[in-house]
Design a protein around this motif. Structure first.
Motif, mmCIF file in Angstrom:
data_model
loop_
_atom_site.group_PDB
_atom_site.id
_atom_site.type_symbol
_atom_site.label_atom_id
_atom_site.label_comp_id
_atom_site.label_asym_id
_atom_site.label_seq_id
_atom_site.Cartn_x
_atom_site.Cartn_y
_atom_site.Cartn_z
ATOM 1 N N THR A 30 0.833 -1.201 0.000
ATOM 2 C CA THR A 30 0.000 0.000 0.000
ATOM 3 C C THR A 30 0.869 1.252 0.000
ATOM 4 N N GLY A 31 2.009 1.206 0.685
ATOM 5 C CA GLY A 31 2.912 2.344 0.682
ATOM 6 C C GLY A 31 3.416 2.685 -0.705
ATOM 7 N N TYR A 32 3.845 1.678 -1.457
ATOM 8 C CA TYR A 32 4.332 1.949 -2.817
ATOM 9 C C TYR A 32 3.195 2.366 -3.745
ATOM 10 N N LEU A 33 2.023 1.781 -3.560
ATOM 11 C CA LEU A 33 0.870 2.207 -4.359
ATOM 12 C C LEU A 33 0.493 3.651 -4.051
ATOM 13 N N LEU A 34 0.571 4.034 -2.781
ATOM 14 C CA LEU A 34 0.267 5.410 -2.391
ATOM 15 C C LEU A 34 1.258 6.381 -3.025
ATOM 16 N N ALA A 35 2.541 6.041 -2.993
ATOM 17 C CA ALA A 35 3.534 6.886 -3.651
ATOM 18 C C ALA A 35 3.261 6.975 -5.144
ATOM 19 N N ALA A 36 2.904 5.844 -5.763
ATOM 20 C CA ALA A 36 2.595 5.846 -7.190
ATOM 21 C C ALA A 36 1.408 6.747 -7.502
ATOM 22 N N ALA A 37 0.367 6.674 -6.664
ATOM 23 C CA ALA A 37 -0.820 7.501 -6.885
ATOM 24 C C ALA A 37 -0.480 8.987 -6.786
ATOM 25 N N ILE A 38 0.375 9.339 -5.845
ATOM 26 C CA ILE A 38 0.780 10.746 -5.707
ATOM 27 C C ILE A 38 1.611 11.186 -6.907
ATOM 28 N N LEU A 39 2.536 10.348 -7.357
ATOM 29 C CA LEU A 39 3.348 10.693 -8.520
ATOM 30 C C LEU A 39 2.477 10.872 -9.762
ATOM 31 N N ARG A 40 1.477 9.992 -9.948
ATOM 32 C CA ARG A 40 0.582 10.131 -11.085
ATOM 33 C C ARG A 40 -0.257 11.400 -10.955
ATOM 34 N N ALA A 41 -0.675 11.737 -9.737
ATOM 35 C CA ALA A 41 -1.438 12.970 -9.526
ATOM 36 C C ALA A 41 -0.596 14.193 -9.861
ATOM 37 N N LEU A 42 0.689 14.151 -9.529
ATOM 38 C CA LEU A 42 1.588 15.259 -9.878
ATOM 39 C C LEU A 42 1.718 15.380 -11.390
ATOM 40 N N THR A 43 1.808 14.251 -12.082
ATOM 41 C CA THR A 43 1.879 14.278 -13.543
ATOM 42 C C THR A 43 0.617 14.904 -14.133
ATOM 43 N N GLU A 44 -0.529 14.474 -13.659
ATOM 44 C CA GLU A 44 -1.792 14.988 -14.183
ATOM 45 C C GLU A 44 -1.996 16.454 -13.811
ATOM 46 N N ARG A 45 -1.562 16.837 -12.609
ATOM 47 C CA ARG A 45 -1.709 18.230 -12.216
ATOM 48 C C ARG A 45 -0.862 19.148 -13.086
ATOM 49 N N GLY A 46 0.241 18.620 -13.612
ATOM 50 C CA GLY A 46 1.052 19.409 -14.530
ATOM 51 C C GLY A 46 0.314 19.781 -15.798
ATOM 52 N N ASP A 47 -0.716 19.006 -16.135
ATOM 53 C CA ASP A 47 -1.513 19.296 -17.326
ATOM 54 C C ASP A 47 -2.688 20.217 -17.033
ATOM 55 N N ASP A 48 -3.384 19.979 -15.907
ATOM 56 C CA ASP A 48 -4.632 20.721 -15.685
ATOM 57 C C ASP A 48 -4.583 21.672 -14.488
ATOM 58 N N GLY A 49 -3.545 21.604 -13.661
ATOM 59 C CA GLY A 49 -3.427 22.505 -12.519
ATOM 60 C C GLY A 49 -4.399 22.235 -11.390
ATOM 61 N N GLU A 50 -5.133 21.141 -11.479
ATOM 62 C CA GLU A 50 -6.173 20.880 -10.491
ATOM 63 C C GLU A 50 -5.702 19.912 -9.416
ATOM 64 N N GLY A 51 -6.375 19.993 -8.270
ATOM 65 C CA GLY A 51 -6.034 19.130 -7.155
ATOM 66 C C GLY A 51 -6.594 17.731 -7.324
ATOM 67 N N ARG A 52 -6.200 16.865 -6.414
ATOM 68 C CA ARG A 52 -6.662 15.481 -6.433
ATOM 69 C C ARG A 52 -6.944 15.026 -5.009
ATOM 70 N N HIS A 53 -7.953 14.159 -4.873
ATOM 71 C CA HIS A 53 -8.203 13.472 -3.610
ATOM 72 C C HIS A 53 -7.996 11.989 -3.867
ATOM 73 N N LEU A 54 -6.993 11.411 -3.215
ATOM 74 C CA LEU A 54 -6.626 10.010 -3.386
ATOM 75 C C LEU A 54 -6.954 9.254 -2.112
ATOM 76 N N ARG A 55 -7.459 8.022 -2.264
ATOM 77 C CA ARG A 55 -7.755 7.199 -1.091
ATOM 78 C C ARG A 55 -7.299 5.768 -1.350
ATOM 79 N N LEU A 56 -6.567 5.224 -0.373
ATOM 80 C CA LEU A 56 -6.127 3.841 -0.409
ATOM 81 C C LEU A 56 -6.325 3.238 0.967
ATOM 82 N N SER A 57 -6.359 1.908 1.026
ATOM 83 C CA SER A 57 -6.529 1.242 2.313
ATOM 84 C C SER A 57 -5.824 -0.101 2.305
ATOM 85 N N LEU A 58 -5.481 -0.568 3.495
ATOM 86 C CA LEU A 58 -4.913 -1.906 3.619
ATOM 87 C C LEU A 58 -5.943 -2.955 3.207
#
Length: 467
Positions: free
Chosen positions: A364-392
């Motif tokens: 879950t830790g690596y998936l969480l980091a991946a989700a944040i990195l992908r959100a940063l990539t997408e935010r570079g295109d649209d400038g918008e925020g993201r709400h990400l949720r993961l769980s054990l």
């Protein structure tokens, strides 16, 4: 080496919203003997690390304007990293993250799993069952009394009684058919207040998360694994803890790489003001506490996303964000017990078993980091925020229902597997805690970092400011 698209990697990459064709760009160097288990833990582990490395490579390409670097993940490195706490040496000394009262216990009608690694959890467990506690367990008296008490009680009664007292115990359950999503991602447009999405183009050869500011409000493996990975990739990560809730120094030594650590009491107006100032220029906030512990400070995800347009808020919990247990405390070992994994992994004597690592946490830790990195990539295109949720629980569902086990012979086709020993993946460094021997990060892409820039700082001693 495997050449075809790994199905677990494709599943996780799709859950992250990635381009399906990119999933095939991850190459795995096999080590079939690592993380042996009845469940496909090796496939879970390598895919989690693989999509994290792929998300880092994608962000490298987006921020540099060049082609994404190749991603090559060593299963042996993944196996070592998933048990990093077992390999850690502090001045030559090993340690165990599990305390004497964290265990499986027979009850009148089954089994329970307890978690008492922190002193306050131990105290609540014992007091809820009317067992005196002198704070030590040198002679095993507390273990004997706890075993005697639990043996006379129904497992569900123990679960609810201990939980009501603020402790941690769950009944060991049979595997069910219920499912939980692996990742939930929501794009957030508009909002009011001060913009947090800042543009800081990286310099030549900079790491993919260079200039990204991350507030880390997490504890115990999954969240810290995610944020130490972001630190490896260049982010300025500041972990914030309440002064009244001390961290185990050995746990912090294992997961404190790649970040700084400070303490703020959000009940104190001055400290809350400092925290608000940090929030005003943060790019990412990672939340690992239960909602009711944070909402009273105005840290509910929806509130943060409205106040700080462009902010990425990543939430992590044990039991998922819906259902009757969504507000309960939880740890990897408890989720394994409650979701049926412990009975799948039971021994020949019928005693519940465990995965070969705290695999739900690490994955879950690596998936969480991946989700944040992908959100940063997408935010570079649209400038918008993201709400990400993961769980054990979501990671457990993925492991139990969505990953196809692969015979070791299939993985070995195309070349000999590497040696499974951890030595090649380890490094040494002096630190404030002593000389550390530790496992390097398994996240790898061509031209990427092979280790953190420095050791963990002493927990809670860094200034509460950005670099």
């Amino acid at each position: 080496m495997t050449q075809d698209v790994d199905t677990a990697t494709a599943h996780a990459w799709s859950a992250l919203g990635g381009d399906p064709e990119s999933a095939g760009k991850v190459t795995y160097v096999p080590a079939p003997g690592v993380l042996p288990s009845r469940l496909p833990v090796r496939q879970l582990a390598r895919a989690s690390v693989g999509v994290c490395a792929l998300a880092a490579a994608e962000l490298v390409a987006r921020r540099s304007g060049r082609q994404a670097p190749a991603v090559r993940v060593h299963e042996a490195a993944v196996g070592a990293a998933f048990v990093s706490e077992r390999h850690l040496r502090i001045d030559g000394r090993a340690w165990s993250p599990f305390a004497p009262l964290s265990s499986f216990w027979p009850t009148a009608d089954g089994w329970v799993r307890t978690h008492a690694n922190y002193p306050h959890h131990r105290a609540r467990l014992l007091s809820s069952l009317g067992i005196p506690d002198d704070g030590t367990d040198d002679d095993g008296t507390a273990r004997e009394r706890l075993a005697d008490e639990l043996r006379t009680r129904p497992a569900r009664w123990v679960e609810e009684t201990v939980y009501a007292a603020g402790g941690l115990a769950v009944a060991v359950a049979e595997p069910g058919t219920d499912r939980w999503p692996l990742i939930d991602s929501r794009r957030v447009a508009g909002g009011t207040g001060r913009a947090a999405a800042r543009r800081r183009p990286p310099g030549e050869g900079a790491l993919p998360a260079h200039g990204v500011r991350v507030l880390d409000l997490t504890r115990v493996i999954a969240g810290p694994v995610a944020t130490r990975t972001l630190g490896l990739l260049g982010a300025d990560v500041l972990r914030v803890d309440p002064p009244q809730l001390p961290e185990d120094p050995k746990a912090h030594t294992d997961t404190g790489f790649g970040k700084r650590s400070t303490r703020l009491d959000l009940n104190a107006p001055a400290d809350l003001a400092v925290f608000e100032e940090l929030l005003g220029s943060a790019d990412v906030v990672v939340l690992g506490y239960r909602a009711d512990a944070l909402d009273r400070y105005g840290l509910a995800p929806d509130t943060l996303l409205e106040r700080y347009p462009g902010l990425i808020v990543a939430g992590l919990d044990a039991w998922g964000w819906t259902g009757p247990w969504r507000e309960r405390r939880g740890f990897d070992s408890l989720v394994q017990a409650a979701k049926g994994i412990s009975l799948i992994e039971r021994g020949v004597d019928g005693r519940p078993g465990v995965l070969p690592a705290q695999a739900l946490d690490h994955s879950t830790g690596y998936l969480l980091a991946a989700a944040i990195l992908r959100a940063l990539t997408e935010r570079g295109d649209d400038g918008e925020g993201r709400h990400l949720r993961l769980s054990l629980a979501g990671t457990a569902s993925w492991l139990m229902h969505d990953i196809r086990p692969e015979p070791a012979s299939d993985l070995a086709e195309g070349g000999l597997p590497e040696a499974n020993g951890a030595e090649v993946w380890m490094a040494e460094t002096p630190s404030p805690y002593g000389r550390l021997r530790y496992v390097r990060s398994p996240v790898n892409y061509e031209g990427g970092p092979d280790d953190w820039a420095g050791p963990p700082s002493m927990w809670g001693t860094d200034p509460a400011r950005w670099l």
